[in-house]
Design an enzyme around this catalytic site. Structure first.
Site, short mmCIF file in Angstrom:
data_model
loop_
_atom_site.label_atom_id
_atom_site.label_comp_id
_atom_site.label_asym_id
_atom_site.label_seq_id
_atom_site.Cartn_x
_atom_site.Cartn_y
_atom_site.Cartn_z
N THR A 36 -59.01 3.23 28.00
CA THR A 36 -57.76 3.44 28.74
C THR A 36 -57.27 2.13 29.36
O THR A 36 -56.07 1.81 29.29
CB THR A 36 -58.00 4.47 29.87
OG1 THR A 36 -58.70 5.59 29.34
CG2 THR A 36 -56.70 4.93 30.49
N ILE A 37 -58.21 1.37 29.93
CA ILE A 37 -57.81 0.12 30.60
C ILE A 37 -57.21 -0.85 29.57
O ILE A 37 -56.18 -1.48 29.81
CB ILE A 37 -59.03 -0.50 31.33
CG1 ILE A 37 -59.46 0.41 32.48
CG2 ILE A 37 -58.71 -1.91 31.83
CD1 ILE A 37 -60.77 0.00 33.16
N LYS A 64 -56.07 9.41 27.34
CA LYS A 64 -56.14 10.46 28.39
C LYS A 64 -54.74 11.07 28.60
O LYS A 64 -54.20 11.12 29.72
CB LYS A 64 -56.69 9.91 29.71
CG LYS A 64 -58.14 9.40 29.59
CD LYS A 64 -58.72 8.99 30.93
CE LYS A 64 -60.18 8.62 30.88
NZ LYS A 64 -60.50 7.38 30.17
N ASP A 67 -49.20 14.59 28.97
CA ASP A 67 -47.91 15.22 28.61
C ASP A 67 -47.41 14.49 27.35
O ASP A 67 -48.01 13.50 26.92
CB ASP A 67 -46.92 15.05 29.77
CG ASP A 67 -45.67 15.91 29.59
OD1 ASP A 67 -45.68 16.83 28.73
OD2 ASP A 67 -44.69 15.67 30.30
N ALA A 68 -46.34 14.99 26.77
CA ALA A 68 -45.76 14.38 25.57
C ALA A 68 -46.82 14.23 24.48
O ALA A 68 -46.96 13.17 23.85
CB ALA A 68 -45.13 13.03 25.91
N LEU A 72 -47.11 10.95 21.85
CA LEU A 72 -48.21 10.01 22.07
C LEU A 72 -49.24 10.09 20.95
O LEU A 72 -49.81 9.07 20.55
CB LEU A 72 -48.84 10.24 23.44
CG LEU A 72 -47.90 9.84 24.60
CD1 LEU A 72 -48.47 10.25 25.95
CD2 LEU A 72 -47.62 8.34 24.58
N GLU A 112 -60.85 15.20 27.49
CA GLU A 112 -61.58 14.37 28.46
C GLU A 112 -61.81 15.21 29.72
O GLU A 112 -60.87 15.59 30.40
CB GLU A 112 -60.69 13.15 28.75
CG GLU A 112 -61.30 12.14 29.62
CD GLU A 112 -61.97 11.00 28.86
OE1 GLU A 112 -61.54 10.66 27.75
OE2 GLU A 112 -62.94 10.48 29.42
N HIS A 136 -67.40 13.50 31.36
CA HIS A 136 -67.17 12.18 31.95
C HIS A 136 -67.49 12.15 33.44
O HIS A 136 -66.94 12.91 34.21
CB HIS A 136 -65.68 11.84 31.74
CG HIS A 136 -65.38 10.40 31.84
ND1 HIS A 136 -64.46 9.78 31.06
CD2 HIS A 136 -65.88 9.43 32.63
CE1 HIS A 136 -64.40 8.49 31.35
NE2 HIS A 136 -65.27 8.26 32.32
N ARG A 139 -65.70 6.41 36.72
CA ARG A 139 -66.20 5.14 37.24
C ARG A 139 -66.11 5.11 38.78
O ARG A 139 -67.01 4.61 39.45
CB ARG A 139 -65.33 4.09 36.55
CG ARG A 139 -65.30 2.78 36.99
CD ARG A 139 -64.31 1.88 36.27
NE ARG A 139 -64.56 1.55 34.89
CZ ARG A 139 -64.55 0.31 34.40
NH1 ARG A 139 -64.32 -0.70 35.20
NH2 ARG A 139 -64.74 0.08 33.13
C1 5RP Z 1 -63.17 5.13 31.90
C2 5RP Z 1 -63.68 5.35 30.53
C3 5RP Z 1 -64.75 4.45 30.00
O1 5RP Z 1 -64.35 3.96 28.76
C4 5RP Z 1 -66.08 5.16 29.84
O2 5RP Z 1 -66.48 5.73 31.05
C5 5RP Z 1 -67.18 4.19 29.39
O3 5RP Z 1 -67.28 3.10 30.25
P1 5RP Z 1 -68.54 2.80 31.21
O4 5RP Z 1 -69.79 2.97 30.37
O5 5RP Z 1 -68.32 1.38 31.63
O6 5RP Z 1 -68.49 3.80 32.33
O7 5RP Z 1 -63.23 6.23 29.82
O8 5RP Z 1 -62.20 6.08 32.23
#
Ligand code: 5RP
Length: 218
Positions: A36-37, A64, A67-68, A72, A112, A136, A139
């Site tokens: 994403t970054i 991630k 919408d749309a 996308l 996600e 997930h 972070r």
């Molecule tokens: C952040 C992500 C990252 O790509 C994913 O979490 C993996 O990175 P890391 O191992 O550094 O946490 O989707 O939103």
């Protein structure tokens, strides 16, 4: 349980830096993700460039999407992605539109999973044909001290029970993999553990050794 794959998440703010990680790691990973970054920093040019550099890898556009979904997904799959992420909070109509474009490109949508979602949502995603989800730990949540809980593992098992192929991510290191030993994980997604390592290929090898020790080689 079959052997989980290893996915490299590229969360660099500059494409050149991401390409250095790719060069060091592409032979050591199964799946490559334009994170994403990276996508926000460099746009879909990142996906197009990664497609050229890694023509044979499965390539993920981690947009991630909320919408749309149709527009996308056209952008992501048209740029060469095989899989694209849609956030679990997206309306089911967005998931359905993105999934329909994914099918046109022989690609897949991954949901996600952050924060709030239910198994009823998961059944609805599965019922429209979505096959994959990403469990997930964000972070920021990790930085604030959130670790993997029994509830997380129960949720993962319930999703797998629904037939959803599950990837796991969020600050994962080789030492964490044993936590998931009873879950049929489709792929472990690692970003910082690989890209920030002094010897990235050695850490990738440590992931593979742990995966083989826990899930075997098949
Ligand atoms: C952040 C992500 C990252 O790509 C994913 O979490 C993996 O990175 P890391 O191992 O550094 O946490 O989707 O939103």
């Amino acid at each position: 349980m079959s052997r989980p794959l290893l996915q490299l998440a590229l969360d660099h703010t500059e494409l050149n830096a991401a390409l250095l990680s790719v060069e060091a790691l592409k032979e050591s990973v199964d799946i490559i993700e334009a994170g994403t970054i990276l996508c926000i920093s460099e746009g879909l040019n990142a996906v197009r460039t990664l497609r050229k550099v890694c023509p044979n890898h499965t390539l993920v556009a981690d947009l991630k999407v909320a919408d749309a979904g149709e527009t996308l997904a056209e952008q992501a799959f048209g740029a060469g992605a095989n899989w694209m992420t849609v956030i679990c909070a997206a309306p089911i109509a967005t998931v359905a539109k993105a999934h329909s474009v994914a099918q046109k490109y022989q690609g897949e949508v991954q949901i996600e999973l952050f924060g709030r979602w239910t198994l009823e949502d998961a059944r609805a995603w599965r019922d429209i044909g979505v096959k994959q989800a990403i469990y997930h730990r964000g972070r920021d949540a990790q930085a604030s001290g959130q670790s993997w809980s029994k509830e997380d593992l129960n949720n993962m098992a319930a999703l797998a029970e629904l037939g959803i192929a599950l990837s796991v991510t969020g600050g994962i290191t080789p030492a964490d993999l044993h936590l998931f030993k009873d879950i049929p994980v489709h792929a472990f997604i690692a970003g910082r553990a690989l890209s920030d390592a002094a010897e990235p290929a050695r850490i990738a090898e440590a992931f593979h050794q742990q995966i083989s020790a826990i899930w075997g080689n098949k």
